[in-house]
Write a protein that holds these residues in place. Sequence first.
Motif, PDB file in Angstrom:
ATOM      1  N   HIS A 259       5.414 -32.059  39.703  1.00  0.00           N
ATOM      2  CA  HIS A 259       4.211 -31.779  38.253  1.00  0.00           C
ATOM      3  C   HIS A 259       4.162 -34.219  38.352  1.00  0.00           C
ATOM      4  O   HIS A 259       3.310 -33.908  37.645  1.00  0.00           O
ATOM      5  CB  HIS A 259       3.740 -31.419  38.056  1.00  0.00           C
ATOM      6  N   ARG A 260       4.933 -34.917  38.530  1.00  0.00           N
ATOM      7  CA  ARG A 260       4.796 -36.068  37.432  1.00  0.00           C
ATOM      8  C   ARG A 260       3.815 -36.802  38.688  1.00  0.00           C
ATOM      9  O   ARG A 260       3.399 -37.252  37.547  1.00  0.00           O
ATOM     10  CB  ARG A 260       5.379 -36.943  37.991  1.00  0.00           C
ATOM     11  N   GLN A 261       3.057 -36.160  38.665  1.00  0.00           N
ATOM     12  CA  GLN A 261       1.246 -36.975  39.142  1.00  0.00           C
ATOM     13  C   GLN A 261       0.318 -36.328  38.673  1.00  0.00           C
ATOM     14  O   GLN A 261      -0.917 -37.101  38.524  1.00  0.00           O
ATOM     15  CB  GLN A 261       1.048 -36.839  41.106  1.00  0.00           C
ATOM     16  N   ALA A 262       0.481 -35.220  37.972  1.00  0.00           N
ATOM     17  CA  ALA A 262      -0.181 -34.376  37.285  1.00  0.00           C
ATOM     18  C   ALA A 262      -0.523 -34.524  35.688  1.00  0.00           C
ATOM     19  O   ALA A 262       0.067 -36.116  35.326  1.00  0.00           O
ATOM     20  CB  ALA A 262       0.315 -33.042  36.780  1.00  0.00           C
ATOM     21  N   ALA A 263      -1.495 -34.685  35.242  1.00  0.00           N
ATOM     22  CA  ALA A 263      -1.861 -35.246  33.846  1.00  0.00           C
ATOM     23  C   ALA A 263      -1.015 -34.797  32.517  1.00  0.00           C
ATOM     24  O   ALA A 263      -0.940 -35.756  32.059  1.00  0.00           O
ATOM     25  CB  ALA A 263      -3.650 -34.748  33.001  1.00  0.00           C
ATOM     26  N   SER A 264      -0.513 -33.419  33.135  1.00  0.00           N
ATOM     27  CA  SER A 264       0.326 -33.470  31.943  1.00  0.00           C
ATOM     28  C   SER A 264       1.579 -32.600  32.174  1.00  0.00           C
ATOM     29  O   SER A 264       1.642 -31.295  32.714  1.00  0.00           O
ATOM     30  CB  SER A 264      -0.101 -31.878  30.699  1.00  0.00           C
ATOM     31  N   PRO A 265       2.897 -33.596  32.951  1.00  0.00           N
ATOM     32  CA  PRO A 265       3.156 -32.563  34.122  1.00  0.00           C
ATOM     33  C   PRO A 265       4.588 -31.497  32.683  1.00  0.00           C
ATOM     34  O   PRO A 265       4.565 -30.554  33.245  1.00  0.00           O
ATOM     35  CB  PRO A 265       4.147 -33.835  34.021  1.00  0.00           C
ATOM     36  N   ALA A 266       4.427 -31.881  31.791  1.00  0.00           N
ATOM     37  CA  ALA A 266       5.555 -30.569  30.687  1.00  0.00           C
ATOM     38  C   ALA A 266       4.467 -29.624  30.771  1.00  0.00           C
ATOM     39  O   ALA A 266       5.203 -28.493  31.066  1.00  0.00           O
ATOM     40  CB  ALA A 266       5.674 -31.702  29.386  1.00  0.00           C
ATOM     41  N   LEU A 267       3.512 -29.226  30.638  1.00  0.00           N
ATOM     42  CA  LEU A 267       2.246 -28.194  30.614  1.00  0.00           C
ATOM     43  C   LEU A 267       2.853 -27.603  31.757  1.00  0.00           C
ATOM     44  O   LEU A 267       2.345 -26.398  31.749  1.00  0.00           O
ATOM     45  CB  LEU A 267       1.203 -28.698  29.896  1.00  0.00           C
ATOM     46  N   GLU A 268       2.711 -28.607  33.394  1.00  0.00           N
ATOM     47  CA  GLU A 268       2.334 -28.069  34.158  1.00  0.00           C
ATOM     48  C   GLU A 268       3.679 -27.261  34.744  1.00  0.00           C
ATOM     49  O   GLU A 268       3.327 -25.953  35.232  1.00  0.00           O
ATOM     50  CB  GLU A 268       2.240 -29.073  35.216  1.00  0.00           C
ATOM     51  N   ALA A 269       4.785 -27.855  34.403  1.00  0.00           N
ATOM     52  CA  ALA A 269       6.177 -27.058  34.720  1.00  0.00           C
ATOM     53  C   ALA A 269       6.784 -25.918  33.718  1.00  0.00           C
ATOM     54  O   ALA A 269       7.168 -24.815  34.244  1.00  0.00           O
ATOM     55  CB  ALA A 269       7.320 -28.442  34.289  1.00  0.00           C
ATOM     56  N   LEU A 270       5.143 -26.221  32.621  1.00  0.00           N
ATOM     57  CA  LEU A 270       6.218 -25.052  31.783  1.00  0.00           C
ATOM     58  C   LEU A 270       4.648 -23.769  32.729  1.00  0.00           C
ATOM     59  O   LEU A 270       5.166 -21.944  31.887  1.00  0.00           O
ATOM     60  CB  LEU A 270       5.546 -25.093  29.984  1.00  0.00           C
ATOM     61  N   ALA A 271       3.955 -24.167  32.312  1.00  0.00           N
ATOM     62  CA  ALA A 271       3.231 -22.715  33.452  1.00  0.00           C
ATOM     63  C   ALA A 271       3.213 -22.080  34.442  1.00  0.00           C
ATOM     64  O   ALA A 271       3.477 -21.067  34.154  1.00  0.00           O
ATOM     65  CB  ALA A 271       1.462 -23.689  33.871  1.00  0.00           C
ATOM     66  N   ASP A 272       4.444 -22.766  35.014  1.00  0.00           N
ATOM     67  CA  ASP A 272       5.318 -22.412  36.359  1.00  0.00           C
ATOM     68  C   ASP A 272       6.158 -21.362  35.961  1.00  0.00           C
ATOM     69  O   ASP A 272       6.918 -20.467  36.451  1.00  0.00           O
ATOM     70  CB  ASP A 272       5.529 -23.611  37.061  1.00  0.00           C
ATOM     71  N   LEU A 273       6.813 -21.778  34.726  1.00  0.00           N
ATOM     72  CA  LEU A 273       7.934 -21.063  33.730  1.00  0.00           C
ATOM     73  C   LEU A 273       7.119 -19.592  33.341  1.00  0.00           C
ATOM     74  O   LEU A 273       7.442 -18.495  33.387  1.00  0.00           O
ATOM     75  CB  LEU A 273       8.462 -20.776  33.297  1.00  0.00           C
ATOM     76  N   CYS A 274       6.007 -19.950  32.892  1.00  0.00           N
ATOM     77  CA  CYS A 274       5.702 -18.536  32.476  1.00  0.00           C
ATOM     78  C   CYS A 274       4.655 -17.815  33.629  1.00  0.00           C
ATOM     79  O   CYS A 274       4.903 -16.452  33.366  1.00  0.00           O
ATOM     80  CB  CYS A 274       4.336 -19.266  31.348  1.00  0.00           C
ATOM     81  N   ASP A 275       4.115 -18.519  34.751  1.00  0.00           N
ATOM     82  CA  ASP A 275       3.777 -17.871  36.094  1.00  0.00           C
ATOM     83  C   ASP A 275       5.516 -16.605  36.147  1.00  0.00           C
ATOM     84  O   ASP A 275       4.625 -15.125  37.231  1.00  0.00           O
ATOM     85  CB  ASP A 275       3.839 -18.436  37.074  1.00  0.00           C
ATOM     86  N   VAL A 276       6.316 -17.619  36.163  1.00  0.00           N
ATOM     87  CA  VAL A 276       7.522 -16.178  36.735  1.00  0.00           C
ATOM     88  C   VAL A 276       8.485 -15.185  35.942  1.00  0.00           C
ATOM     89  O   VAL A 276       8.244 -13.814  35.895  1.00  0.00           O
ATOM     90  CB  VAL A 276       8.746 -17.439  36.812  1.00  0.00           C
ATOM     91  N   LEU A 277       7.576 -15.436  34.185  1.00  0.00           N
ATOM     92  CA  LEU A 277       8.085 -14.334  33.560  1.00  0.00           C
ATOM     93  C   LEU A 277       6.653 -13.613  33.214  1.00  0.00           C
ATOM     94  O   LEU A 277       7.757 -12.228  32.987  1.00  0.00           O
ATOM     95  CB  LEU A 277       8.115 -15.213  32.198  1.00  0.00           C
ATOM     96  N   LEU A 278       5.906 -14.030  33.988  1.00  0.00           N
ATOM     97  CA  LEU A 278       4.661 -12.855  33.880  1.00  0.00           C
ATOM     98  C   LEU A 278       4.922 -11.670  35.469  1.00  0.00           C
ATOM     99  O   LEU A 278       4.729 -11.100  34.964  1.00  0.00           O
ATOM    100  CB  LEU A 278       3.392 -13.131  33.665  1.00  0.00           C
ATOM    101  N   ASN A 279       5.600 -12.136  36.353  1.00  0.00           N
ATOM    102  CA  ASN A 279       5.665 -11.709  37.044  1.00  0.00           C
ATOM    103  C   ASN A 279       7.047 -11.323  37.103  1.00  0.00           C
ATOM    104  O   ASN A 279       7.733 -10.206  38.691  1.00  0.00           O
ATOM    105  CB  ASN A 279       5.845 -12.794  38.907  1.00  0.00           C
ATOM    106  N   LEU A 280       8.324 -11.057  35.911  1.00  0.00           N
ATOM    107  CA  LEU A 280       9.562 -10.560  36.097  1.00  0.00           C
ATOM    108  C   LEU A 280       9.369  -8.785  36.126  1.00  0.00           C
ATOM    109  O   LEU A 280       8.538  -8.773  35.710  1.00  0.00           O
ATOM    110  CB  LEU A 280      10.709 -10.947  34.927  1.00  0.00           C
ATOM    111  N   ASN A 281      10.356  -8.180  36.676  1.00  0.00           N
ATOM    112  CA  ASN A 281      10.414  -6.422  36.309  1.00  0.00           C
ATOM    113  C   ASN A 281      10.320  -6.243  35.400  1.00  0.00           C
ATOM    114  O   ASN A 281       9.714  -5.143  34.653  1.00  0.00           O
ATOM    115  CB  ASN A 281      11.140  -5.977  37.761  1.00  0.00           C
ATOM    116  N   GLU A 282      11.132  -6.801  34.221  1.00  0.00           N
ATOM    117  CA  GLU A 282      10.590  -6.719  33.108  1.00  0.00           C
ATOM    118  C   GLU A 282       9.388  -6.557  31.965  1.00  0.00           C
ATOM    119  O   GLU A 282       9.731  -6.071  31.445  1.00  0.00           O
ATOM    120  CB  GLU A 282      12.049  -7.643  32.676  1.00  0.00           C
ATOM    121  N   PHE A 283       8.899  -7.761  33.102  1.00  0.00           N
ATOM    122  CA  PHE A 283       7.483  -7.692  32.477  1.00  0.00           C
ATOM    123  C   PHE A 283       6.805  -6.964  33.134  1.00  0.00           C
ATOM    124  O   PHE A 283       5.601  -5.938  31.823  1.00  0.00           O
ATOM    125  CB  PHE A 283       7.134  -8.922  31.941  1.00  0.00           C
TER     126      PHE A 283
END
Length: 94
Positions: free
Chosen positions: A66-90
């Motif tokens: 996401h290096r071209q995004a306005a906030s690459p760190a936030l985009e990366a964290l949003a991707d991680l959060c998306d994964v967590l929200l889709n875990l069977n454990e969640f």
Amino acid sequence: TQALTMLNNDFILQQARFFAERVLEQAGPEQQQQVRAAYRLALSREPASTELQSNVAFLNRQRDAHRQAASPALEALADLCDVLLNLNEFLYIN
């Protein structure tokens, strides 16, 4: 197909962004603290050391993607959060 719908659904992606903003606000810019905060909020537990390492590596890869995004760190964290929200454990009560 339901799993792919959850991963790619606009509503879920927006919720993942809100989740990432909350994690960033609580944990600050340090990636290990972000992973720990996300796990506590989503799963009510601390990540195992292997989970912590693999999720920090994931954040680094996604930040580069996401290096071209306005906030690459936030985009990366949003991707991680998306994964967590889709875990069977969640999604399912054990």
